[in-house]
Design an enzyme around this catalytic site. Structure first.
Site, PDB file in Angstrom:
ATOM      1  N   HIS A 160      23.979  -3.175   0.807  1.00 26.47           N
ATOM      2  CA  HIS A 160      24.822  -3.129  -0.386  1.00 26.47           C
ATOM      3  C   HIS A 160      25.623  -4.401  -0.613  1.00 26.47           C
ATOM      4  O   HIS A 160      26.247  -4.539  -1.677  1.00 26.47           O
ATOM      5  CB  HIS A 160      25.748  -1.908  -0.339  1.00 26.47           C
ATOM      6  CG  HIS A 160      25.880  -1.232  -1.664  1.00 26.47           C
ATOM      7  ND1 HIS A 160      26.361   0.046  -1.826  1.00 26.47           N
ATOM      8  CD2 HIS A 160      25.578  -1.651  -2.935  1.00 26.47           C
ATOM      9  CE1 HIS A 160      26.361   0.381  -3.105  1.00 26.47           C
ATOM     10  NE2 HIS A 160      25.898  -0.634  -3.800  1.00 26.47           N
ATOM     11  N   ASP A 190      28.166   6.287  -3.663  1.00 27.41           N
ATOM     12  CA  ASP A 190      28.121   5.867  -2.268  1.00 27.41           C
ATOM     13  C   ASP A 190      28.947   6.841  -1.435  1.00 27.41           C
ATOM     14  O   ASP A 190      29.933   7.401  -1.921  1.00 27.41           O
ATOM     15  CB  ASP A 190      28.714   4.455  -2.157  1.00 27.41           C
ATOM     16  CG  ASP A 190      28.259   3.690  -0.929  1.00 27.41           C
ATOM     17  OD1 ASP A 190      28.134   4.300   0.141  1.00 27.41           O
ATOM     18  OD2 ASP A 190      28.061   2.462  -1.043  1.00 27.41           O
ATOM     19  N   HIS A 192      30.558   5.614   0.928  1.00 29.51           N
ATOM     20  CA  HIS A 192      31.606   4.685   1.340  1.00 29.51           C
ATOM     21  C   HIS A 192      32.136   3.919   0.135  1.00 29.51           C
ATOM     22  O   HIS A 192      31.402   3.666  -0.823  1.00 29.51           O
ATOM     23  CB  HIS A 192      31.047   3.698   2.370  1.00 29.51           C
ATOM     24  CG  HIS A 192      30.276   4.344   3.470  1.00 29.51           C
ATOM     25  ND1 HIS A 192      28.905   4.552   3.384  1.00 29.51           N
ATOM     26  CD2 HIS A 192      30.670   4.869   4.658  1.00 29.51           C
ATOM     27  CE1 HIS A 192      28.493   5.155   4.495  1.00 29.51           C
ATOM     28  NE2 HIS A 192      29.543   5.361   5.280  1.00 29.51           N
ATOM     29  N   ASP A 194      33.263   0.741   0.153  1.00 34.67           N
ATOM     30  CA  ASP A 194      32.825  -0.665   0.183  1.00 34.67           C
ATOM     31  C   ASP A 194      33.829  -1.591  -0.503  1.00 34.67           C
ATOM     32  O   ASP A 194      33.441  -2.571  -1.146  1.00 34.67           O
ATOM     33  CB  ASP A 194      31.448  -0.816  -0.457  1.00 34.67           C
ATOM     34  CG  ASP A 194      30.348  -0.122   0.336  1.00 34.67           C
ATOM     35  OD1 ASP A 194      30.605   0.274   1.489  1.00 34.67           O
ATOM     36  OD2 ASP A 194      29.236   0.040  -0.196  1.00 34.67           O
ATOM     37  N   HIS A 207      28.625  -5.689   3.844  1.00 35.08           N
ATOM     38  CA  HIS A 207      28.177  -4.598   2.970  1.00 35.08           C
ATOM     39  C   HIS A 207      29.283  -3.566   2.754  1.00 35.08           C
ATOM     40  O   HIS A 207      29.153  -2.709   1.878  1.00 35.08           O
ATOM     41  CB  HIS A 207      26.893  -3.950   3.490  1.00 35.08           C
ATOM     42  CG  HIS A 207      27.053  -2.990   4.627  1.00 35.08           C
ATOM     43  ND1 HIS A 207      26.134  -2.004   4.896  1.00 35.08           N
ATOM     44  CD2 HIS A 207      28.003  -2.867   5.591  1.00 35.08           C
ATOM     45  CE1 HIS A 207      26.513  -1.300   5.953  1.00 35.08           C
ATOM     46  NE2 HIS A 207      27.644  -1.806   6.394  1.00 35.08           N
ATOM     47  N   ASP A 296      23.829   3.682  -3.604  1.00 36.45           N
ATOM     48  CA  ASP A 296      23.485   3.606  -2.187  1.00 36.45           C
ATOM     49  C   ASP A 296      22.854   4.939  -1.803  1.00 36.45           C
ATOM     50  O   ASP A 296      23.450   5.998  -2.036  1.00 36.45           O
ATOM     51  CB  ASP A 296      24.767   3.356  -1.382  1.00 36.45           C
ATOM     52  CG  ASP A 296      24.517   3.100   0.100  1.00 36.45           C
ATOM     53  OD1 ASP A 296      23.592   3.705   0.662  1.00 36.45           O
ATOM     54  OD2 ASP A 296      25.276   2.311   0.699  1.00 36.45           O
ATOM     55  N   ASP A 298      22.757   6.396   0.836  1.00 34.46           N
ATOM     56  CA  ASP A 298      23.544   7.226   1.744  1.00 34.46           C
ATOM     57  C   ASP A 298      24.534   8.119   0.997  1.00 34.46           C
ATOM     58  O   ASP A 298      25.217   8.958   1.618  1.00 34.46           O
ATOM     59  CB  ASP A 298      24.223   6.411   2.840  1.00 34.46           C
ATOM     60  CG  ASP A 298      25.423   5.585   2.387  1.00 34.46           C
ATOM     61  OD1 ASP A 298      26.044   5.888   1.350  1.00 34.46           O
ATOM     62  OD2 ASP A 298      25.761   4.619   3.104  1.00 34.46           O
ATOM     63  N   GLU A 341      20.036   0.172   0.488  1.00 33.76           N
ATOM     64  CA  GLU A 341      20.244   0.744   1.820  1.00 33.76           C
ATOM     65  C   GLU A 341      19.130   1.697   2.270  1.00 33.76           C
ATOM     66  O   GLU A 341      19.337   2.489   3.198  1.00 33.76           O
ATOM     67  CB  GLU A 341      21.607   1.430   1.930  1.00 33.76           C
ATOM     68  CG  GLU A 341      22.802   0.498   1.747  1.00 33.76           C
ATOM     69  CD  GLU A 341      23.112  -0.381   2.954  1.00 33.76           C
ATOM     70  OE1 GLU A 341      22.394  -0.266   3.982  1.00 33.76           O
ATOM     71  OE2 GLU A 341      24.069  -1.191   2.868  1.00 33.76           O
TER      72      GLU A 341
END
Length: 373
Positions: A160, A190, A192, A194, A207, A296, A298, A341
């Protein structure tokens, strides 16, 4: 419908809601994307895609994300975008190997020596800062060229960190085009946030920092380390929306609250449903703002996308992920889309790589106008 102002990350109205959309062309058949009845507000060439295939894993510590674009294209994604969705593709047909910019390590296997040298030493705790900066600067130019031409810019990554390049390139193109508003909105899907700065990051992996550099919350004056980022590359925190957060560092929580950034966690999705969350997110952005969607994998629960570097249980179902992409596509405002990712070297389950790739293909198709009916 409540505004879903949650967790202190409420943001404020950006003044665009209810504004009359500015369009590149009339709602003629030529202004519609393939297989869709939705006019595109900010694409002068809605039947064309500008594709950038980024093989890069230097923004984090696990190799394998550089192979993500390859497995997605091997699964027939680009062919499907042409044959099933009717797009004309421009840009990359083969994955660009950006890992050549990663630092050179010598004496790595000499266990008795502490003399390993890395050509790209840490700066302010950031790992591989010069290589990530060089790669994202090139990505920014590549994506800028596609967006400047009036195409939707599709980028397959890669970790990312590459979004420093994709978002900055599109933000610059939007500001230069006379037929679009000046500001770009960013929807970041995401697990996260980030949005760590180099100083708040525990890992030093870039990332986990792209949004802080894109919003100007993190800056660098060191030569060769993100000093290429200029005001025209950046976005406002008032144009930023997070969806599906569930693993946010303490420093990131503070950044989100102090900057009043609009963020919807999995708690919000569980409570209100993905439809209500997307309604609120898109209402916040407004109808006269180009949108970049950075997704992303994830963000999906690992049962749907296990082959990724930082999986977190309790995430989106595949249908929820698809719905996010469908909802953005239905606005007619999307000008850029990242999928990142995917790491085919990582899987805890038999068939996990195939599951992740199939999920990635589905997300991209939905984001580019594919519908169930």
């Amino acid at each position: 419908m409540p505004s879903l102002d949650t967790n202190g990350h409420n943001g404020h109205a950006n003044g665009t809601n209810g504004a009359t959309p500015k369009k590149c062309e009339s709602d003629s058949p030529s202004s519609l994307p393939p297989t869709s009845s939705i006019p595109q507000k900010f694409l002068s060439k809605p039947t064309e895609l500008g594709v950038t295939l980024v093989g890069f894993s230097g923004g984090q510590s696990r190799p394998g994300t550089d192979a993500g674009p390859e497995v997605l294209t091997q699964a027939g994604l680009l062919t499907q975008l042409e044959s099933d969705l009717g797009y004309t593709l421009h840009g990359d047909t083969h994955v660009r190997n950006f890992n050549a910019y990663q630092p050179t390590v010598t004496d790595r296997d000499n266990a008795l020596s502490n003399s390993s040298t890395i050509d790209d030493p840490d700066v302010r705790g950031m790992k591989n800062p010069r290589s990530v900066s060089a790669v994202t600067e090139q990505i920014s130019e590549l994506v800028y060229a596609q967006a400047r031409a009036g195409r939707l810019a599709l980028t397959l990554g890669g970790d990312h960190s590459i979004a420093i390049g994709t978002v900055s390139g599109i933000a610059r193109a939007i500001r230069e085009r006379a037929d679009t508003p000046n500001d770009l909105a960013l929807i970041w899907v995401d697990a996260h946030a980030d949005i760590n700065t180099p100083e708040t990051s525990d890992s030093g992996n870039i990332h986990g920092m792209p949004v802080s550099f894109l919003t100007g919350l993190a800056t660098s004056s060191t030569s060769g380390i993100f000093d290429w980022l200029q005001p025209h590359h950046k976005i406002s925190t008032t144009k930023l929306v997070y969806i599906a957060l569930r693993d946010v560092d303490a420093g990131e929580k503070r950044i989100l609250r102090e900057n009043n950034i609009r963020a919807y966690s999995m708690h919000d999705i569980d409570r209100h449903g993905i439809g209500a969350v997307m309604d609120a997110a898109l209402a916040y952005i407004g109808t006269n703002t180009p949108i970049h969607l950075s997704f992303d994998v994830d963000a999906l629960d690992p049962m749907w996308a296990p082959s990724t570097g930082t999986p977190v249980r309790g995430g989106l179902t595949l249908r929820e992920g698809d719905f996010i992409c469908e909802a953005v596509a239905e606005t007619g405002q999307c000008v850029g889309f990242d999928l990142v990712e995917v790491n085919p070297s990582l899987s805890q389950s038999e068939g996990g790589v195939g599951d992740t790739v199939r999920a990635g293909v589905s997300l991209v198709r939905c984001g580019l106008g594919d519908t169930l009916l």
